[in-house]
Scaffold this motif. Sequence first.
Motif, mmCIF file in Angstrom:
data_model
loop_
_atom_site.group_PDB
_atom_site.id
_atom_site.type_symbol
_atom_site.label_atom_id
_atom_site.label_comp_id
_atom_site.label_asym_id
_atom_site.label_seq_id
_atom_site.Cartn_x
_atom_site.Cartn_y
_atom_site.Cartn_z
ATOM 1 N N GLY A 127 0.808 -1.224 0.000
ATOM 2 C CA GLY A 127 0.000 0.000 0.000
ATOM 3 C C GLY A 127 0.834 1.264 0.000
ATOM 4 O O GLY A 127 0.306 2.369 -0.122
ATOM 5 N N VAL A 161 -2.379 3.572 5.624
ATOM 6 C CA VAL A 161 -2.521 2.235 5.030
ATOM 7 C C VAL A 161 -3.009 1.225 6.068
ATOM 8 O O VAL A 161 -3.870 0.396 5.778
ATOM 9 N N ARG A 206 -6.686 1.662 6.522
ATOM 10 C CA ARG A 206 -7.443 1.158 5.373
ATOM 11 C C ARG A 206 -7.510 -0.371 5.398
ATOM 12 O O ARG A 206 -8.570 -0.962 5.203
ATOM 13 N N LEU A 207 -6.368 -1.016 5.678
ATOM 14 C CA LEU A 207 -6.344 -2.479 5.670
ATOM 15 C C LEU A 207 -7.113 -3.066 6.854
ATOM 16 O O LEU A 207 -7.681 -4.144 6.754
#
Lengths: 384, 130
Positions: free
Chosen positions: A313, A373, A376-377
Amino acid sequence: MQNAVYMDYQATTPCDPRVLAAMIPYFCEEFGNSGSSSHVMGERASEAVEKARAQVAALIKCHSAEIIFTSGATESNNLALLGAARFYRERGNRIIISSLEHKCVLEAANSLKREGFEVVILPVQENGVLDPAVLRESINEKTILVSIMAVNNEIGVIQPVAEIGAICRGRGVLFHSDAAQAVGKIDVDAASMDLMSISGHKIYGPKGIGALFVRMNPRVRLTPLLYGGGQERGFRSGTIPTPLCVGLGEACELSQREMVAESLKLTEFKNYFIRKIFDNLERVQLNGDQELRIPGCLNFSFEGVEGEGIMLGMRDICVSSGSACTSASLEPSYVLKALSVREDLAHSSLRIGFGRFTTFEEIEYASSRIIEVVKRLREMSPIW
Amino acid sequence: MKYSERVMDLYVNPRNIGSLDEDDNDVGTSIVGAPSCGDVIKFQIRVDGEGRISEAKFKTFGCGAAIASSALITDWVQGKTLEDAKHIKNREVAEYLSLPPVKAHCSVLAEEAVNKAIENYLEKKGSRNG
């Protein structure tokens, strides 16, 4: 940010331009073989190599003559372990290392097993530090060599090498330390050691050069790995690569001169980085002892997300992970395992390494990207 | 790891992330993999009255290949009958995404996720009818 942000300083460091400048003349102009002592070109090369040797020796506080140039820390570690074990095999067959050692120490020790040596791999505590009492107990009359790294390459944890060295000396056992990640970053003193490995490219020098400190008093002997012209006191035959030696020497001198200031800068960066990560993300752990560590190496586990997934990412940020997915073996980091880090958290780990050329803007950018990131993950993680 | 453009596209713009209500009668759920192995896929399908998959959702803990493989199968199963969905093979996933051999297990997990979600749906349906 257009270019990649390099945050993998434990993998390798950029060559310092001042190091490169010192090396350049020794490729095309001063190209003599330092072994050709009968003419001026050879003499000048030899002078350059000896100056470099003195620069390396000064950094770790030993005599110039105790420095052997090698091709890097892998060779130094192999020469130390195989060389000492083979030379002293009449004395005993027990070798002691720690579970955190670099692969080149682990594999060299492994090969000694096939030669009939007994290899003891000591566990470390959950903070990654070896308990000297554990070492003391494991030394017996058959023990000839102890090899414990000064600073670990994955977690940056510092081992009590002075204390370990004192224990070994008290028992008449040789002590080798792989100090590839330590020299130039923290004060490393050869006084407590018999053998010490150094790498050029971990300290802003060129790749392909390293050194091994071999104590002269009392004299430590080694069976060589390479035979030939008898260079490097017979420990390491082969034409000495003058420009690489000059580069390593220059790199050592620069680190010695700038260590205090550099360490202060990196400590500020480290504190800022850690605070920002912890302020913005929950369920993150910093692996390894919180205090006994070099400032330029952080190893975090971000619960609920996988390390390679994070790296993908943020392709413009160069870091590394202890996740199985980043290794060919599909095994997560053995170092984190040795610290009893939960397996899922080993897969969730990122190593962030910064150093001499890292700027505050890069610290700010990389930490922000990681936070973004990971968030988001985590939104798409079934275990978050 | 150098991934194909398809993997990167699915990783950067994954469709069908999310969850369906596990308790709905027309939903089948599977969870495959293990956190200790570094990848877990939660995969869900909704099946309409004609036995076709009308919706699929996923959540994945794992590397780029695991995320892309699970995102891909949510795309592939939609509109398929259960019978057709069962025929999705890990090799097709691996080939479509050009996964390197070391990542083959991610496509195996994806195939397993589809089959187990279908099984779960059929079990639920069976127990209702029985």
